[in-house]
Structure formats: structure tokens, C-alpha cells
Design an enzyme around this catalytic site. Structure first.
Site, mmCIF file in Angstrom:
data_model
loop_
_atom_site.group_PDB
_atom_site.id
_atom_site.type_symbol
_atom_site.label_atom_id
_atom_site.label_comp_id
_atom_site.label_asym_id
_atom_site.label_seq_id
_atom_site.Cartn_x
_atom_site.Cartn_y
_atom_site.Cartn_z
ATOM 1 N N ASN A 117 -20.067 38.340 61.036
ATOM 2 C CA ASN A 117 -21.078 38.929 61.896
ATOM 3 C C ASN A 117 -20.456 39.783 63.002
ATOM 4 O OD1 ASN A 117 -23.686 39.427 62.955
ATOM 5 N ND2 ASN A 117 -24.342 37.367 62.393
ATOM 6 N N HIS B 130 2.176 32.514 73.542
ATOM 7 C CA HIS B 130 3.251 32.913 74.444
ATOM 8 C C HIS B 130 3.857 31.665 75.087
ATOM 9 C CE1 HIS B 130 1.577 36.980 74.175
ATOM 10 N NE2 HIS B 130 0.398 36.432 74.409
ATOM 11 N N GLY C 254 -21.254 30.934 65.835
ATOM 12 C CA GLY C 254 -20.976 31.974 66.821
ATOM 13 C C GLY C 254 -20.235 31.470 68.046
ATOM 14 N N THR D 43 -8.806 23.337 68.101
ATOM 15 C CA THR D 43 -7.426 23.132 68.544
ATOM 16 C C THR D 43 -6.601 22.323 67.558
ATOM 17 O OG1 THR D 43 -7.994 21.124 69.759
ATOM 18 C CG2 THR D 43 -8.125 23.214 70.977
ATOM 19 N N LYS D 44 -7.286 21.719 66.546
ATOM 20 C CA LYS D 44 -6.609 20.898 65.539
ATOM 21 C C LYS D 44 -7.171 21.223 64.166
ATOM 22 C CE LYS D 44 -5.682 17.073 68.636
ATOM 23 N NZ LYS D 44 -5.947 15.691 68.982
#
Length: 190
Positions: free
Chosen positions: A83, A113, A147, A170-171
Site C-alpha cells: 500500500n 549504526h 499499517g 524487534t524479534k
């Protein structure tokens, strides 16, 4: 070893390398054309996406505007719908399986980073640049990403997964589950 090879190996690299900048500028030209193209020019849309992506399956549909760094590191499986206003920072491979639904404003990041500023900022006679490394992201078949979801570097999402809107992944997420939240957590098996 080139900066591109370092990038794909997950090592620190200089994103201002001439080869990488050339890839970046090529992608910008294709994205500008794609994002301003009349919606009914399907053959031209498909041609531009095929030129931009490493692999594009049949029936892929991407609502403009769409944004990425290089495009050449993105593979999208057949019949996947992406989308509007998605951002894929493909400093490493981004692979999306077939029959996917990617909601609006989804962000997929492969770059990261060093946390410590003195490790992140490199100063030399030409000025400063930032050390960057990257990890690939893989999304399986038949996945719906709601979304405004953010997917962090190195994540793998299995097959037949639904990720709720607004999640921060995050996992890794295994096959056949509903997951959502910040951080994204498995809620139930599907």
C-alpha cells in the site's frame, strides 16, 4: 572488499561509496518516474518495478508513492500488494513472499549504526560520515503487515502471519501467528 560487499556481509561500510551512490541515484530516477506515473499505465508501472527490484513476481501491485534506498536488493513474490507510502531501506536484502499484504506507511529497515557517537561518526580529511552496517529482512508467504508497522534489521517473519497495525517488530515471528504491539509480541496461533 568493496563497500557493497561489506554492506551485504553485515560489516561496517561507507554509504557514500561511489558504487553505492550510483545505485542510489539510479533508484531515485526509477522511483521518481514510478511515483508520478498515471495509475492506468500498468505495463509501464510493471517495467519500472522490474528495473528497480532484484525480483518481482507476477501480479505485484505497489501503490505510489513508494520509497527505498537501492531497490536492487528487494525481492517481492507474486500477488503481493504494497500500500501507499511504504519505505524499504534496503541496505541489505529485503525478501517478501507471495500473496502478501503490506499496509500503508510500513517501514522495513535493514540498516543500523553503532550506538556510541564516537564509534558512529567517522571524521577524515573530506569531512564526516557515519558507519553503517546492515542485516537482511525476510517476510514469508501469505503475510499481512498492518499499517504503520516498523520492522527492524535482521528480522524474519514466517508464513501465514498477521502483524497488527502500529507494531514495532524487534524479534523474529514464527509461522501461523497473530502478533502485535510495541514491541511486537505473539498474541495467538492462527
Amino acid at each position: 572488499m568493496t563497500e557493497k560487499q561489506k554492506m551485504l556481509n553485515g560489516e561496517h561500510y561507507n554509504s557514500r561509496d561511489p558504487e553505492l551512490l550510483s545505485m542510489y541515484h539510479h533508484a531515485r530516477k526509477l522511483l521518481k518516474a514510478y511515483n508520478t506515473l498515471d495509475a492506468d499505465l500498468n505495463e509501464e508501472r510493471n517495467r519500472l518495478l522490474s528495473d528497480l527490484f532484484e525480483n518481482k513476481g507476477e501480479g505485484v501491485w505497489i501503490e505510489p508513492p513508494f520509497f527505498c534506498d537501492y531497490g536492487a536488493l528487494i525481492s517481492v513474490g507474486e500477488n503481493t500488494f504494497i500500500n501507499t507510502n511504504c519505505l524499504f531501506l534496503d541496505n541489505n536484502k529485503i525478501t517478501i513472499g507471495k500473496n502478501g499484504l503490506i499496509g500503508p506507511f510500513v517501514q522495513i529497515y535493514t540498516a543500523e549504526h553503532p550506538l556510541k557517537a564516537s564509534d558512529r561518526i567517522i571524521r577524515n580529511k573530506n569531512g564526516s560520515y557515519y558507519l553503517t552496517s546492515s542485516k537482511p529482512v525476510a517476510i514469508g508467504d501469505n503475510v499481512w503487515i498492518g499499517g504503520n508497522t516498523i520492522i527492524l534489521p535482521g528480522i524474519t517473519i514466517g508464513n501465514n502471519v498477521t502483524v497488527g497495525a502500529g507494531s514495532v517488530v524487534t524479534k523474529n515471528i514464527p509461522d501461523n501467528v497473530l502478533a502485535f504491539g510495541n514491541p511486537c509480541q505473539i498474541q495467538k496461533k492462527l
